[in-house]
Design a protein around this motif. Sequence first.
Motif, PDB file in Angstrom:
ATOM      1  N   ASP A 171       0.801  -1.234   0.000  1.00  0.00           N
ATOM      2  CA  ASP A 171       0.000   0.000   0.000  1.00  0.00           C
ATOM      3  C   ASP A 171       0.827   1.274   0.000  1.00  0.00           C
ATOM      4  OD1 ASP A 171      -2.799  -1.222   2.020  1.00  0.00           O
ATOM      5  OD2 ASP A 171      -2.383  -1.387  -0.122  1.00  0.00           O
ATOM      6  N   ARG A 172       2.115   1.197  -0.286  1.00  0.00           N
ATOM      7  CA  ARG A 172       2.952   2.393  -0.295  1.00  0.00           C
ATOM      8  C   ARG A 172       3.713   2.476  -1.617  1.00  0.00           C
ATOM      9  NH1 ARG A 172       3.885   2.812   5.560  1.00  0.00           N
ATOM     10  NH2 ARG A 172       5.607   4.274   5.328  1.00  0.00           N
ATOM     11  N   THR A 173       4.059   3.708  -2.011  1.00  0.00           N
ATOM     12  CA  THR A 173       4.909   3.933  -3.170  1.00  0.00           C
ATOM     13  C   THR A 173       6.354   4.097  -2.717  1.00  0.00           C
ATOM     14  OG1 THR A 173       4.794   6.340  -3.133  1.00  0.00           O
ATOM     15  CG2 THR A 173       2.988   5.174  -4.254  1.00  0.00           C
ATOM     16  N   LEU A 174       7.269   4.185  -3.680  1.00  0.00           N
ATOM     17  CA  LEU A 174       8.677   4.383  -3.333  1.00  0.00           C
ATOM     18  C   LEU A 174       8.963   5.780  -2.801  1.00  0.00           C
ATOM     19  CD1 LEU A 174      10.781   2.464  -6.009  1.00  0.00           C
ATOM     20  CD2 LEU A 174      10.719   2.093  -3.528  1.00  0.00           C
ATOM     21  N   ASP A 175       8.029   6.704  -2.953  1.00  0.00           N
ATOM     22  CA  ASP A 175       8.219   8.009  -2.332  1.00  0.00           C
ATOM     23  C   ASP A 175       8.021   7.949  -0.822  1.00  0.00           C
ATOM     24  OD1 ASP A 175       8.900   9.562  -4.581  1.00  0.00           O
ATOM     25  OD2 ASP A 175       6.802   9.596  -5.204  1.00  0.00           O
ATOM     26  N   ASP A 176       7.384   6.896  -0.347  1.00  0.00           N
ATOM     27  CA  ASP A 176       7.170   6.716   1.092  1.00  0.00           C
ATOM     28  C   ASP A 176       7.096   5.215   1.373  1.00  0.00           C
ATOM     29  OD1 ASP A 176       6.634   7.182   3.758  1.00  0.00           O
ATOM     30  OD2 ASP A 176       4.498   7.535   3.442  1.00  0.00           O
ATOM     31  N   PRO A 177       8.201   4.498   1.170  1.00  0.00           N
ATOM     32  CA  PRO A 177       8.137   3.031   1.159  1.00  0.00           C
ATOM     33  C   PRO A 177       8.090   2.429   2.556  1.00  0.00           C
ATOM     34  CG  PRO A 177      10.392   3.742   0.847  1.00  0.00           C
ATOM     35  CD  PRO A 177       9.558   4.991   0.883  1.00  0.00           C
ATOM     36  N   VAL A 178       7.625   1.195   2.615  1.00  0.00           N
ATOM     37  CA  VAL A 178       7.750   0.397   3.822  1.00  0.00           C
ATOM     38  C   VAL A 178       9.229   0.045   4.012  1.00  0.00           C
ATOM     39  CG1 VAL A 178       7.203  -1.833   4.869  1.00  0.00           C
ATOM     40  CG2 VAL A 178       5.423  -0.546   3.681  1.00  0.00           C
ATOM     41  N   VAL A 179       9.739   0.290   5.190  1.00  0.00           N
ATOM     42  CA  VAL A 179      11.103  -0.115   5.554  1.00  0.00           C
ATOM     43  C   VAL A 179      10.991  -1.143   6.660  1.00  0.00           C
ATOM     44  CG1 VAL A 179      13.317   0.618   6.499  1.00  0.00           C
ATOM     45  CG2 VAL A 179      12.116   2.092   4.877  1.00  0.00           C
ATOM     46  N   VAL A 180      11.493  -2.337   6.415  1.00  0.00           N
ATOM     47  CA  VAL A 180      11.442  -3.421   7.388  1.00  0.00           C
ATOM     48  C   VAL A 180      12.822  -3.568   8.007  1.00  0.00           C
ATOM     49  CG1 VAL A 180      11.003  -5.872   7.751  1.00  0.00           C
ATOM     50  CG2 VAL A 180       9.641  -4.597   6.084  1.00  0.00           C
ATOM     51  N   ARG A 181      12.898  -3.416   9.319  1.00  0.00           N
ATOM     52  CA  ARG A 181      14.159  -3.602  10.029  1.00  0.00           C
ATOM     53  C   ARG A 181      14.371  -5.093  10.294  1.00  0.00           C
ATOM     54  NH1 ARG A 181      17.627   0.526   9.260  1.00  0.00           N
ATOM     55  NH2 ARG A 181      16.481   2.497   9.344  1.00  0.00           N
ATOM     56  N   THR A 182      15.558  -5.548  10.014  1.00  0.00           N
ATOM     57  CA  THR A 182      15.894  -6.963  10.066  1.00  0.00           C
ATOM     58  C   THR A 182      17.001  -7.204  11.084  1.00  0.00           C
ATOM     59  OG1 THR A 182      17.604  -6.807   8.371  1.00  0.00           O
ATOM     60  CG2 THR A 182      15.339  -7.138   7.617  1.00  0.00           C
ATOM     61  N   GLU A 183      17.212  -8.453  11.415  1.00  0.00           N
ATOM     62  CA  GLU A 183      18.376  -8.793  12.218  1.00  0.00           C
ATOM     63  C   GLU A 183      19.651  -8.455  11.453  1.00  0.00           C
ATOM     64  OE1 GLU A 183      17.690 -12.977  13.084  1.00  0.00           O
ATOM     65  OE2 GLU A 183      17.536 -12.427  15.203  1.00  0.00           O
ATOM     66  N   ARG A 184      20.671  -8.042  12.171  1.00  0.00           N
ATOM     67  CA  ARG A 184      21.950  -7.751  11.519  1.00  0.00           C
ATOM     68  C   ARG A 184      22.549  -9.061  10.994  1.00  0.00           C
ATOM     69  NH1 ARG A 184      24.511  -3.225  11.601  1.00  0.00           N
ATOM     70  NH2 ARG A 184      23.228  -2.486  13.349  1.00  0.00           N
ATOM     71  N   GLY A 185      22.748  -9.103   9.672  1.00  0.00           N
ATOM     72  CA  GLY A 185      23.265 -10.329   9.070  1.00  0.00           C
ATOM     73  C   GLY A 185      22.269 -11.470   9.109  1.00  0.00           C
ATOM     74  N   GLY A 186      20.983 -11.148   9.221  1.00  0.00           N
ATOM     75  CA  GLY A 186      19.962 -12.180   9.356  1.00  0.00           C
ATOM     76  C   GLY A 186      19.479 -12.716   8.026  1.00  0.00           C
ATOM     77  N   ARG A 187      18.526 -13.611   8.119  1.00  0.00           N
ATOM     78  CA  ARG A 187      17.918 -14.237   6.939  1.00  0.00           C
ATOM     79  C   ARG A 187      16.455 -13.850   6.864  1.00  0.00           C
ATOM     80  NH1 ARG A 187      18.606 -20.459   5.085  1.00  0.00           N
ATOM     81  NH2 ARG A 187      20.412 -19.469   4.118  1.00  0.00           N
ATOM     82  N   VAL A 188      16.002 -13.521   5.654  1.00  0.00           N
ATOM     83  CA  VAL A 188      14.613 -13.133   5.417  1.00  0.00           C
ATOM     84  C   VAL A 188      13.998 -14.065   4.389  1.00  0.00           C
ATOM     85  CG1 VAL A 188      13.178 -11.375   4.302  1.00  0.00           C
ATOM     86  CG2 VAL A 188      14.791 -10.697   6.077  1.00  0.00           C
ATOM     87  N   ARG A 189      12.777 -14.461   4.638  1.00  0.00           N
ATOM     88  CA  ARG A 189      11.981 -15.160   3.634  1.00  0.00           C
ATOM     89  C   ARG A 189      10.961 -14.167   3.089  1.00  0.00           C
ATOM     90  NH1 ARG A 189       9.189 -20.912   4.015  1.00  0.00           N
ATOM     91  NH2 ARG A 189       8.045 -20.935   2.038  1.00  0.00           N
ATOM     92  N   LEU A 190      11.170 -13.761   1.862  1.00  0.00           N
ATOM     93  CA  LEU A 190      10.217 -12.890   1.179  1.00  0.00           C
ATOM     94  C   LEU A 190       9.074 -13.731   0.635  1.00  0.00           C
ATOM     95  CD1 LEU A 190      12.510 -10.580  -0.996  1.00  0.00           C
ATOM     96  CD2 LEU A 190      11.137  -9.865   0.966  1.00  0.00           C
ATOM     97  N   ARG A 191       7.857 -13.316   0.923  1.00  0.00           N
ATOM     98  CA  ARG A 191       6.687 -13.918   0.301  1.00  0.00           C
ATOM     99  C   ARG A 191       6.088 -12.849  -0.607  1.00  0.00           C
ATOM    100  NH1 ARG A 191       4.732 -18.728   2.882  1.00  0.00           N
ATOM    101  NH2 ARG A 191       5.654 -19.155   4.932  1.00  0.00           N
ATOM    102  N   LEU A 192       6.418 -12.911  -1.884  1.00  0.00           N
ATOM    103  CA  LEU A 192       6.023 -11.905  -2.862  1.00  0.00           C
ATOM    104  C   LEU A 192       4.731 -12.331  -3.552  1.00  0.00           C
ATOM    105  CD1 LEU A 192       9.573 -11.448  -4.322  1.00  0.00           C
ATOM    106  CD2 LEU A 192       8.291  -9.584  -3.290  1.00  0.00           C
ATOM    107  N   ILE A 193       3.749 -11.441  -3.566  1.00  0.00           N
ATOM    108  CA  ILE A 193       2.446 -11.714  -4.167  1.00  0.00           C
ATOM    109  C   ILE A 193       2.155 -10.622  -5.185  1.00  0.00           C
ATOM    110  CG2 ILE A 193      -0.022 -11.982  -3.739  1.00  0.00           C
ATOM    111  CD1 ILE A 193       0.738 -12.601  -0.783  1.00  0.00           C
TER     112      ILE A 193
END
Length: 523
Positions: free
Chosen positions: A269-291
């Motif tokens: 629901d956001r554009t790149l002019d005001d994007p969602v920023v997700v803070r992650t663990e430092r050096g962590g692993r993320v599973r992206l679920r892209l729809i």
Amino acid sequence: MSLSLSRRHLLQGAALLPLTGLALTGTGRAETDAIELRAETRSLEVGGRAATVLALRQPDGTAGITLDPGARFRVRLVNRLDTATIVHWHGQTPPVGQDGVALTGFEQPIAPGAAQAYDFAPRPGTYWMHSHQGMQEMQLLAAPLIVRSAGDLRLDAQEVVVMLRDFTRRSPQAVMAGLAGGDMGGMKAGNKPGMPMSGDGGMGTMKPGDMAGMPMSGGGMGTMKPGDMGGMKMGGEAAADSGEEDAAPAAEDGADLTDIDFDAYLANDRTLDDPVVVRTERGGRVRLRLINAASATPFWIDLGTQVGTVIAVDGAPVAPVRGRLFPLAEAQRLDILLDLPSDRPCPVLAQRVGDRARTGIILAAPGVRVRRIDALADAAVGGLDNRLERRLTALTPLAPRPPDRRYTVTLSGSMAPYQWMIDGRRGWEDHLPLQVRQGERVVLDLVNQSGMAHPMHLHGHVFQVVALAGRPLAGAVRDTVQVLPRQTVSIAFDADNPGRWLFHCHNLAHMESGMITEVAYQT
């Protein structure tokens, strides 16, 4: 059934809930309790202006549904709109009377103020749900449907759902009238790569307070220049470990890659002019679920310098495929594992085919400075291709057996006049069902005779991609496959779910103008 979550899952929930309502926390309900899901209106700010759109959310505002391993899909769908609706559980294989479709006669639209109950065993994976009533999907009546497996929890990766959409301030009826009348008036952009969006220009400024309580170091975002993220733009030099897989095709003048110019392209629901920023663990692993929940927009997913590993498509596990650039057609999903850097942000960008317009989110460890990314890429990008599809191998393929029934299914049509057809038939009132019998192995050879790509979706079943352009393939198990212009894709499925099941293009404008039929079981 509710399970304990890892610290990464808890971190993910804390990062996303204030921003988007797409947090993946446990249901917290007894297995016998039904989840209430409401179809209702909501206000969304795009381009500095409020818009009224539709939503599928729980009473606490959570968008969509997340189920823990082993939980049943027990849902009570309440229609709080002022018009009828019905919701399809995309990629799931329920009994035919719970598919969320009225056309085949097993269900009726849900009247305003009424409710409908659903109860079935869901398929694990990344799915979504959307209206199958008129063109409500274009009004954003859609949400994620995530069904976790026990293996997901063992993976111990921070889960981040990214739901891509296209947004227009015009009514769906006005959009279709413009297409049917041949007055493109800023609607068709397939032959105008790089054309700016028709929105209001600036769409807001990211503020430190938007980061879910985790301020960025260095204050403001600054301005991102080409090269700041180390090769983010499409069509650049291919990565050394992936070769041609990381070079997107260039946009071709005159190609009909898309039908409609939308006002904005959104990620959660956001554009790149005001994007969602997700803070992650430092050096962590993320599973992206892209729809890709866009109604009529395919995207290239660009990870910049970061290499990701595809582990599932359309909810079904595949042998790992590494890369930095991935195609994502309408209604398709990608699960991508990312091992994140600790010293720089990791943008996850989605660029519209045939255009410079893009959207996305940003992943970043605590304290890592995040700077602005231009909503227009340096260059337009071409249409999706089959390079990833050729590399995908299902981890749980169909059992080997010869087909009992085979159909050649032709896809045809044109932009002018605006008409799209299956087997030369002009829509639902004129369709000819594909007849099958229970227990059969069925192969569909999808022959695209048109100049546009078509993401073809089969309800109530999953299928395996078994050939591309006549070349045999032990491909992915999917529910939506992209059929490129002038190409043939062969898919195989087992007729194991009796009923009548829609088979249609998931470009909503194509489906509404005739590209729809059904698979019907003979009694």
